[in-house]
Design an enzyme around this catalytic site. Structure first.
Site, PDB file in Angstrom:
ATOM      1  CD  GLU A  17      58.835  26.685  35.436  1.00 14.02           C
ATOM      2  OE1 GLU A  17      59.440  27.746  35.670  1.00 14.02           O
ATOM      3  OE2 GLU A  17      57.846  26.309  36.075  1.00 14.02           O
ATOM      4  CB  SER A 152      59.346  29.682  33.184  1.00 19.54           C
ATOM      5  OG  SER A 152      60.217  29.617  34.287  1.00 19.54           O
ATOM      6  CE1 TYR A 222      64.168  32.093  32.910  1.00 17.34           C
ATOM      7  CE2 TYR A 222      62.065  31.721  31.835  1.00 17.34           C
ATOM      8  CZ  TYR A 222      62.804  31.954  32.979  1.00 17.34           C
ATOM      9  OH  TYR A 222      62.170  32.057  34.188  1.00 17.34           O
ATOM     10  NE  ARG A 261      59.464  37.519  39.628  1.00 16.49           N
ATOM     11  CZ  ARG A 261      59.545  36.414  38.881  1.00 16.49           C
ATOM     12  NH1 ARG A 261      60.689  35.792  38.707  1.00 16.49           N
ATOM     13  NH2 ARG A 261      58.456  35.895  38.325  1.00 16.49           N
ATOM     14  CG  ASP A 263      56.061  38.584  39.068  1.00 21.54           C
ATOM     15  OD1 ASP A 263      57.101  38.947  39.652  1.00 21.54           O
ATOM     16  OD2 ASP A 263      56.009  37.549  38.382  1.00 21.54           O
ATOM     17  CD  GLU A 277      53.060  34.368  38.405  1.00 19.73           C
ATOM     18  OE1 GLU A 277      54.150  33.784  38.339  1.00 19.73           O
ATOM     19  OE2 GLU A 277      52.077  34.076  37.690  1.00 19.73           O
ATOM     20  CG  ASN A 279      58.505  32.401  40.920  1.00 14.12           C
ATOM     21  OD1 ASN A 279      59.136  31.583  41.578  1.00 14.12           O
ATOM     22  ND2 ASN A 279      58.448  32.362  39.611  1.00 14.12           N
ATOM     23  N   GLY A 283      63.830  32.752  39.155  1.00 15.88           N
ATOM     24  CA  GLY A 283      65.055  32.411  38.443  1.00 15.88           C
ATOM     25  C   GLY A 283      66.296  32.956  39.131  1.00 15.88           C
TER      26      GLY A 283
END
Length: 318
Positions: A17, A152, A222, A261, A263, A277, A279, A283
């Site tokens: 990443e 990612s 991305y 974050r 999800d 999950e 994070n 990002g």
């Protein structure tokens, strides 16, 4: 402290990443209020080499905008702890647990946080069985095959046959020795940001990812210029409240600090919510759903950065 704080913004690193990290770090560098902070860019190369040795006499606080192994899995956090440097984000244990998809699910299940059906196995176990259906026979197609330690959407495959399963596992094993296979669900993909310390974190308004294909892969996240999220998500009030509550529970389950974050999968037909999950360094690009969710919650990007840095200093007692 008086005067502008020197903020080392770490980016790059040896994980897959690397490029995403550079994008995130540039957004942070561009948005740091110059009246409060003096940015110090620190780009770690793909071999893990640092251009400068960080010390307290060089920087006041570190903003590690690194994603994936090395930067988000507790390794970097342990290094910064050893140096005695305040840093943004989760600590060693929370970072490591969140990065490992097996450990993360164990933490969630221990706290009765709903997750989708899944199995996991090691490379040794996979290579030493002739029946590749046996490890996943409790699941139904489609399945999602993932390396246990990666983000990612790198190394992830959606599979609908035993042949695709074998190929997906081979791809995942290129990134990690442990593979997680998850049951696919027909659901909306919802996200929620968490911001704060151990005791009184806050949850943002939920957002919803826009999935134009079968799933939101690396290219869609991305490389595409298409819109990737609706923020706030259009959800029944009860569901939005449940998302925010579960996000905070997931954050506490891993011992989170600073930011994360979370999800979700939301099955409209059944009303079920699953935590996909968490994070710990999402990002921070201009398209970041984490930053956009907080902006929609009344915390614009520069204020978000300031709050994260304040949290880092508070934890260290600076």
């Amino acid at each position: 402290m008086t005067g502008r704080l020197r903020v080392a913004v770490l980016a790059g690193g040896p994980s897959a990443e690397h490029e995403v990290s550079l994008q995130s770090a540039q957004a942070v560098l561009d948005a740091l209020p110059r009246d409060l902070y003096e940015p110090v860019p620190v780009i770690i190369d793909r071999q893990g080499r640092w251009p400068v040795e960080l010390r307290r006499d060089l920087v006041d606080v570190v903003f590690p905008v690194l994603h994936g192994p090395f930067g988000e899995d507790g390794v970097l956090q342990g290094h910064l702890e050893a140096l005695g440097l305040p840093y943004v984000g989760c600590g060693v244990l929370a970072s490591a647990v969140a990065m490992d998809k097996v450990a993360m699910r164990r933490a969630f299940l221990a706290e009765d946080i709903p997750v989708t059906p899944h199995v996991w196995f090691t490379e040794h176990e996979w290579r030493n069985t002739t029946d590749h259906w046996a490890p996943v026979k409790s699941l139904d197609w489609p399945m999602y095959v993932k390396p246990a330690n990666m983000g990612s959407s790198i190394g992830i495959s959606r599979v609908t046959s035993i042949e695709e399963l074998r190929a997906g596992v081979d791809l995942a094993l290129a990134y990690d020795r442990v593979v997680v296979v998850e049951q696919g669900v027909s659901a909306r993909e919802v996200i929620c940001g968490v911001l704060g310390g151990h005791d009184t974190p806050d949850a943002s308004v939920p957002g919803e990812l826009i999935v134009s294909g079968e799933w939101l892969d690396y290219e869609a996240k991305y490389l595409s210029h298409a819109e990737i999220a609706t923020i706030p998500a259009v959800l029944p009030e009860r569901v939005a409240d449940d998302v925010r509550e579960l996000a905070l529970r997931a954050f506490r389950a891993i011992g989170g600090y600073g930011l994360a974050r979370v999800d979700f999968f939301y099955e409209e037909g059944t009303g079920r919510l699953y935590v996909g999950e968490i994070n710990t360094m999402p990002g921070f690009t201009s398209r970041s759903v984490y930053a956009r969710a907080w902006a929609a919650s009344g915390v614009p990007y520069p204020d978000l950065l300031r709050r994260l840095i304040d949290l880092a200093l508070a934890r260290s007692g600076s």
